[in-house]
Design a protein around this motif. Structure first.
Motif, PDB file in Angstrom:
ATOM      1  N   VAL A  12       0.676  -1.234  -0.068  1.00  0.00           N
ATOM      2  CA  VAL A  12       0.065   0.154  -0.241  1.00  0.00           C
ATOM      3  C   VAL A  12       0.972   1.631   0.072  1.00  0.00           C
ATOM      4  O   VAL A  12       0.811   2.264  -1.097  1.00  0.00           O
ATOM      5  N   ARG A  31      11.850   1.053   4.622  1.00  0.00           N
ATOM      6  CA  ARG A  31      11.919   0.115   5.013  1.00  0.00           C
ATOM      7  C   ARG A  31      13.070  -0.229   5.124  1.00  0.00           C
ATOM      8  O   ARG A  31      14.528   0.019   5.321  1.00  0.00           O
ATOM      9  N   ARG A  32      13.355  -2.055   5.591  1.00  0.00           N
ATOM     10  CA  ARG A  32      14.067  -2.518   5.928  1.00  0.00           C
ATOM     11  C   ARG A  32      15.333  -2.685   5.206  1.00  0.00           C
ATOM     12  O   ARG A  32      16.276  -2.383   4.815  1.00  0.00           O
ATOM     13  N   ARG A  33      14.580  -3.161   3.657  1.00  0.00           N
ATOM     14  CA  ARG A  33      14.832  -3.260   2.666  1.00  0.00           C
ATOM     15  C   ARG A  33      14.575  -2.583   1.621  1.00  0.00           C
ATOM     16  O   ARG A  33      13.560  -3.215   0.467  1.00  0.00           O
ATOM     17  N   ASP A  47      15.335   0.476  10.597  1.00  0.00           N
ATOM     18  CA  ASP A  47      14.689  -0.636  11.272  1.00  0.00           C
ATOM     19  C   ASP A  47      13.747   0.023  12.400  1.00  0.00           C
ATOM     20  O   ASP A  47      13.983  -0.203  12.919  1.00  0.00           O
ATOM     21  N   LEU A  48      12.682  -0.217  12.090  1.00  0.00           N
ATOM     22  CA  LEU A  48      11.492   0.084  12.779  1.00  0.00           C
ATOM     23  C   LEU A  48      11.243  -0.748  14.598  1.00  0.00           C
ATOM     24  O   LEU A  48      11.283  -0.028  15.448  1.00  0.00           O
ATOM     25  N   SER A  69       3.835  -4.045   8.158  1.00  0.00           N
ATOM     26  CA  SER A  69       2.546  -4.355   9.019  1.00  0.00           C
ATOM     27  C   SER A  69       3.759  -5.818   9.599  1.00  0.00           C
ATOM     28  O   SER A  69       5.564  -5.483   9.627  1.00  0.00           O
ATOM     29  N   TYR A  82       2.872  -3.471  15.174  1.00  0.00           N
ATOM     30  CA  TYR A  82       1.956  -2.375  15.629  1.00  0.00           C
ATOM     31  C   TYR A  82       2.035  -1.459  16.954  1.00  0.00           C
ATOM     32  O   TYR A  82       1.902  -0.601  17.243  1.00  0.00           O
ATOM     33  N   ILE A 158      -7.600  -6.142   2.135  1.00  0.00           N
ATOM     34  CA  ILE A 158      -6.629  -5.596   1.363  1.00  0.00           C
ATOM     35  C   ILE A 158      -6.611  -6.391   0.249  1.00  0.00           C
ATOM     36  O   ILE A 158      -5.220  -8.042   0.184  1.00  0.00           O
TER      37      ILE A 158
HETATM   38  N1  LIG Z   1      -3.307  -7.369   3.990  1.00  0.00           N
HETATM   39  C1  LIG Z   1      -4.530  -6.970   4.152  1.00  0.00           C
HETATM   40  O1  LIG Z   1      -6.053  -7.278   4.087  1.00  0.00           O
HETATM   41  C2  LIG Z   1      -4.794  -5.843   5.715  1.00  0.00           C
HETATM   42  C3  LIG Z   1      -6.016  -5.619   5.950  1.00  0.00           C
HETATM   43  C4  LIG Z   1      -6.268  -4.410   6.893  1.00  0.00           C
HETATM   44  C5  LIG Z   1      -5.074  -3.852   6.929  1.00  0.00           C
HETATM   45  N2  LIG Z   1      -3.289  -3.609   6.997  1.00  0.00           N
HETATM   46  C6  LIG Z   1      -2.312  -2.977   7.021  1.00  0.00           C
HETATM   47  O2  LIG Z   1      -1.866  -2.654   6.539  1.00  0.00           O
HETATM   48  C7  LIG Z   1      -0.832  -1.891   6.324  1.00  0.00           C
HETATM   49  C8  LIG Z   1      -0.198  -1.906   4.393  1.00  0.00           C
HETATM   50  O3  LIG Z   1      -0.546  -3.326   4.065  1.00  0.00           O
HETATM   51  P1  LIG Z   1       0.596  -3.613   3.808  1.00  0.00           P
HETATM   52  O4  LIG Z   1      -0.640  -4.589   2.680  1.00  0.00           O
HETATM   53  O5  LIG Z   1       1.217  -2.805   2.184  1.00  0.00           O
HETATM   54  O6  LIG Z   1       1.920  -4.996   3.875  1.00  0.00           O
HETATM   55  P2  LIG Z   1       3.588  -4.947   3.390  1.00  0.00           P
HETATM   56  O7  LIG Z   1       3.327  -5.320   1.515  1.00  0.00           O
HETATM   57  O8  LIG Z   1       3.097  -6.298   4.371  1.00  0.00           O
HETATM   58  O9  LIG Z   1       4.192  -3.727   3.185  1.00  0.00           O
HETATM   59  C9  LIG Z   1       4.718  -3.316   5.286  1.00  0.00           C
HETATM   60  C10 LIG Z   1       5.993  -2.798   4.929  1.00  0.00           C
HETATM   61  O10 LIG Z   1       7.006  -2.148   6.131  1.00  0.00           O
HETATM   62  C11 LIG Z   1       8.077  -3.016   5.979  1.00  0.00           C
HETATM   63  N3  LIG Z   1       8.375  -3.294   7.333  1.00  0.00           N
HETATM   64  C12 LIG Z   1       7.930  -4.355   8.241  1.00  0.00           C
HETATM   65  N4  LIG Z   1       8.713  -4.487   9.635  1.00  0.00           N
HETATM   66  C13 LIG Z   1       9.430  -2.925   9.364  1.00  0.00           C
HETATM   67  C14 LIG Z   1      10.563  -2.956  10.056  1.00  0.00           C
HETATM   68  N5  LIG Z   1      10.433  -3.464  11.369  1.00  0.00           N
HETATM   69  N6  LIG Z   1      10.895  -1.491   9.694  1.00  0.00           N
HETATM   70  C15 LIG Z   1      11.230  -1.132   8.741  1.00  0.00           C
HETATM   71  N7  LIG Z   1      10.514  -1.697   8.026  1.00  0.00           N
HETATM   72  C16 LIG Z   1       9.352  -1.731   7.909  1.00  0.00           C
HETATM   73  C17 LIG Z   1       8.082  -3.858   5.272  1.00  0.00           C
HETATM   74  O11 LIG Z   1       9.316  -3.410   4.299  1.00  0.00           O
HETATM   75  P3  LIG Z   1      10.846  -4.563   4.488  1.00  0.00           P
HETATM   76  O12 LIG Z   1      10.289  -6.164   4.830  1.00  0.00           O
HETATM   77  O13 LIG Z   1      11.604  -4.377   3.471  1.00  0.00           O
HETATM   78  O14 LIG Z   1      11.198  -3.554   5.897  1.00  0.00           O
HETATM   79  C18 LIG Z   1       7.093  -3.622   4.304  1.00  0.00           C
HETATM   80  O15 LIG Z   1       7.719  -3.463   3.035  1.00  0.00           O
HETATM   81  C19 LIG Z   1      -0.189  -2.635   7.003  1.00  0.00           C
HETATM   82  O16 LIG Z   1      -0.056  -2.025   8.275  1.00  0.00           O
HETATM   83  C20 LIG Z   1      -1.286  -3.670   7.207  1.00  0.00           C
HETATM   84  O17 LIG Z   1      -1.011  -4.378   8.733  1.00  0.00           O
HETATM   85  C21 LIG Z   1      -3.328  -5.020   5.540  1.00  0.00           C
END
Ligand SMILES: NC(=O)c1ccc[n+]([C@@H]2O[C@H](COP(=O)([O-])OP(=O)(O)OC[C@H]3O[C@@H](n4cnc5c(N)ncnc54)[C@H](OP(=O)(O)O)[C@@H]3O)[C@@H](O)[C@H]2O)c1
Length: 284
Positions: A12, A31-33, A47-48, A69, A82, A158
């Protein structure tokens, strides 16, 4: 133009970053990568979970989005993503003397425990019985009680380009729905997640909480049957309902998006039918 940080710039966040960069804002994706960010989104490798890695955030940020996430479905991982990660970011902003005018926390409809198909909105009780919703709610409260003006957006499931697990199971004839009472599900296309966040960034006096779901909560069976028809696949199979299984923890509620609509947001994909058709068209 604003200086915007997207912390957790993944599925997103990348779509949001693309839009904000096209609006001529200065956008950083953390993000981390940070390897594959779109043009116009500047990478921040951090890294958060590691406060020291947040010492060099871009300065003078106006708006921050938090979309990290969890790395898996475990309480410790949910807490890290979170609660702890958000706290680390808020503390880093504070230590750096930053005063963003708005910080967004992306949460989920998992904060609601309703299980009987009830309609819920932003004022409905949130009494999660599972750690998923409990940790998200903890993050929400931390933001809203914290030092910066906060906005929480609770997204439903999503879907969108490349997020096709449901499609794959229907196509493979593996899709199932539980017998008995209808189970209502709520969803939103990735482009509407990004569109709604971009829209809320520009709303003058936003509410503290918005539900981010499309206009038609729909029972699981109807969605699967529609998809099977659209994909030319076998209809889904009915299986016995079991208390406490994944379906039960996924909830059964109907989320209203009236507050988001009332703020002036127009959905690109108002229901799963338009959204899934677009995804199917991209797949073929
Ligand atoms: N999927 C669903 O159906 C759904 C539904 C409701 C709400 N949500 C929420 O919507 C949000 C966005 O979802 P999304 O699908 O875009 O998630 P996503 O594609 O998994 O993206 C989350 C990003 O967070 C980064 N990340 C994770 N841990 C991290 C850390 N410790 N430090 C820095 N970066 C970190 C990851 O990148 P790196 O690994 O490179 O760090 C990843 O690119 C999330 O909060 C999720 O919980 C999702």
């Amino acid at each position: 133009m604003s200086r915007v940080l997207i912390a957790g710039c993944g599925y997103v966040g990348t779509a949001l970053g693309e839009r904000l960069a096209a609006d001529s804002h200065s956008v950083w994706g953390l993000r981390r990568r940070p390897l594959s960010l779109p043009q116009g989104v500047l990478p921040v490798s951090a890294d958060l979970a590691v406060p020291s890695s947040l010492e060099g955030l871009p300065s003078d940020l106006d708006v921050v989005f938090y979309l990290a996430s969890a790395a898996g479905r475990e309480d410790a991982l949910y807490r890290a993503a979170y609660v702890d990660g958000l706290r680390n970011l808020l503390e880093a902003l504070g230590k750096q003397g930053q005063r963003p005018s708005r910080v967004f926390f992306v949460s989920s409809t998992a904060v609601y425990a309703q299980q009987r198909g009830e309609w819920v909105d932003e004022s409905s009780p949130t009494q999660p019985t599972h750690f998923t919703g409990a940790r998200l709610l903890e993050g929400e409260r931390m933001l809203l009680e914290g030092p910066f003006p906060g906005v929480v957006v609770r997204f439903g499931g999503i879907y969108g380009p490349r997020r096709t697990r449901l499609f794959d199971s229907v196509r493979a004839g593996r899709a199932e729905y539980a017998s008995g009472r209808a189970r209502f599900t709520n969803r939103i296309h990735r482009d509407d997640c990004a569109g709604a966040l971009r829209h809320l960034m520009n709303v003058e006096s936003p509410d503290p909480i918005y539900l981010g779901v499309d206009c038609e909560p729909t029972d699981e069976r109807s969605v699967l049957e529609w998809l099977a028809g659209a994909l030319g696949a076998q209809p889904p199979r009915k299986v016995p309902a079991r208390e406490g299984n994944a379906r039960a923890t996924g909830g059964n509620k109907r989320c209203r998006n009236e507050r988001l609509l009332g703020s002036g947001y127009a959905f690109r994909y108002p229901t799963y039918r338009e959204g899934y058709r677009a995804v199917i068209a991209e797949m073929t």
